[in-house]
Design an enzyme around this catalytic site. Structure first.
Site, mmCIF file in Angstrom:
data_model
loop_
_atom_site.group_PDB
_atom_site.id
_atom_site.type_symbol
_atom_site.label_atom_id
_atom_site.label_comp_id
_atom_site.label_asym_id
_atom_site.label_seq_id
_atom_site.Cartn_x
_atom_site.Cartn_y
_atom_site.Cartn_z
ATOM 1 N N GLY A 26 3.617 -0.487 7.035
ATOM 2 C CA GLY A 26 2.411 0.221 6.604
ATOM 3 C C GLY A 26 1.285 -0.512 7.257
ATOM 4 C CB ALA A 84 2.449 -0.601 -3.267
ATOM 5 C CE LYS A 95 7.338 -1.401 -0.702
ATOM 6 N NZ LYS A 95 6.417 -1.104 0.072
ATOM 7 N N GLY A 98 5.579 5.498 3.794
ATOM 8 C CA GLY A 98 5.606 5.205 5.321
ATOM 9 C C GLY A 98 7.066 5.285 5.575
ATOM 10 C CD GLU A 104 8.511 -0.198 2.565
ATOM 11 O OE1 GLU A 104 7.731 -0.368 3.266
ATOM 12 O OE2 GLU A 104 8.784 0.504 1.669
ATOM 13 C CE LYS A 122 -2.712 2.775 -0.783
ATOM 14 N NZ LYS A 122 -1.613 1.860 0.083
HETATM 15 C C1 5RP Z 1 6.141 2.042 3.614
HETATM 16 C C2 5RP Z 1 5.340 1.690 2.462
HETATM 17 C C3 5RP Z 1 4.274 1.265 2.351
HETATM 18 O O1 5RP Z 1 4.087 -0.122 2.050
HETATM 19 C C4 5RP Z 1 3.085 2.158 1.705
HETATM 20 O O2 5RP Z 1 3.228 3.283 2.100
HETATM 21 C C5 5RP Z 1 1.720 1.624 1.817
HETATM 22 O O3 5RP Z 1 1.130 1.788 3.005
HETATM 23 P P1 5RP Z 1 -0.225 1.561 3.535
HETATM 24 O O4 5RP Z 1 -0.353 0.115 3.400
HETATM 25 O O5 5RP Z 1 -0.211 2.061 4.883
HETATM 26 O O6 5RP Z 1 -1.307 2.256 2.577
HETATM 27 O O7 5RP Z 1 5.876 1.588 1.196
HETATM 28 O O8 5RP Z 1 7.225 2.569 3.161
#
Ligand code: 5RP
Length: 219
Positions: A26, A84, A95, A98, A104, A122
């Protein structure tokens, strides 16, 4: 101010030369990977070995000269650092928006310490503000779309995970606790895992306009 970068900068301070490190996926995790690449290039850190939670992160890490290995080669890990989508006061996470939730969770459960990095958008009072990603085997996808109807599942387009699965984004009903919802969802064969991370995170580094703060898991 780039809050994701600020959180990543603080997390890099937890990395020690010689560490076996899990790298998340991410935009926030990518800030960490870039900082790590720079620290290795200038010699501020040495002998770091990494395993990545996605092909996307691995491509970035390799492009920056970060030594990458399979999880099998490195586990157990000293530390994992990842972003996250939602974080509550008990350090439970959602999570996977992404698309990398399965790798993960595997990597983060293999680490002695898992630091979550995020900007303060978040933080939520109750998990489930947005969707909960559920990774399912393609064979069961259509059937699960029907069986999980109470959770309003939506298949994430043509997206295929690094493990060859598909993602259903579901909604946790307002009246239901997320842990109960996840238990119900996981009863169905074909569900591989969900983006609910109840116990994995050891701490969170949260960046906001007023600075960086830490949340620690209460034992
Ligand atoms: C990917 C994830 C990422 O950690 C989550 O979506 C956060 O992404 P970002 O840092 O772009 O906000 O879980 O699977």
């Amino acid at each position: 101010m780039n809050l994701k970068l600020e959180a990543a900068r603080e997390a890099l301070k937890a990395v020690r030369s010689g560490d076996r490190l899990g790298l998340g996926t991410g935009s926030t995790a990518e800030e960490l990977v870039k900082l790590l690449g720079a620290a290795l290039a200038e010699g501020a850190l040495r002998d770091i070995r990494c395993t990545c939670t996605s092909q996307r992160t691995e491509a970035l890490a390799v492009s920056l000269g970060i030594p990458c290995f399979t999880l099998n080669e490195l586990a157990p890990l000293d530390l994992a650092i990842d972003g996250a989508d939602e974080i509550d006061a008990q350090l439970r996470l959602i999570k996977g928006r992404g698309g990398a939730l399965l790798r993960e969770k595997i990597v983060e459960q293999s680490a002695a310490r898992f630091i979550v990095i995020a900007d303060d958008s978040k933080i939520v009072e109750k998990l489930g503000v947005g969707v909960l990603p559920v990774e399912v085997t393609p064979f069961a996808c259509e059937v699960l779309l029907r069986k999980l109807a109470e959770f309003q599942p939506v298949q994430r387009g043509t997206f295929v995970t690094d493990e060859g699965n598909v993602i259903l984004d579901v909604r946790v009903p307002e009246t239901m606790d997320i842990a109960d919802a996840v238990a119900r969802i996981r009863e169905h064969a074909g569900v591989i895992d969900t983006g609910f991370f109840p116990t994995e995170a050891s701490e969170a580094i949260i960046a906001g306009a007023a600075g960086v703060r830490r949340l620690k898991r209460k034992t």
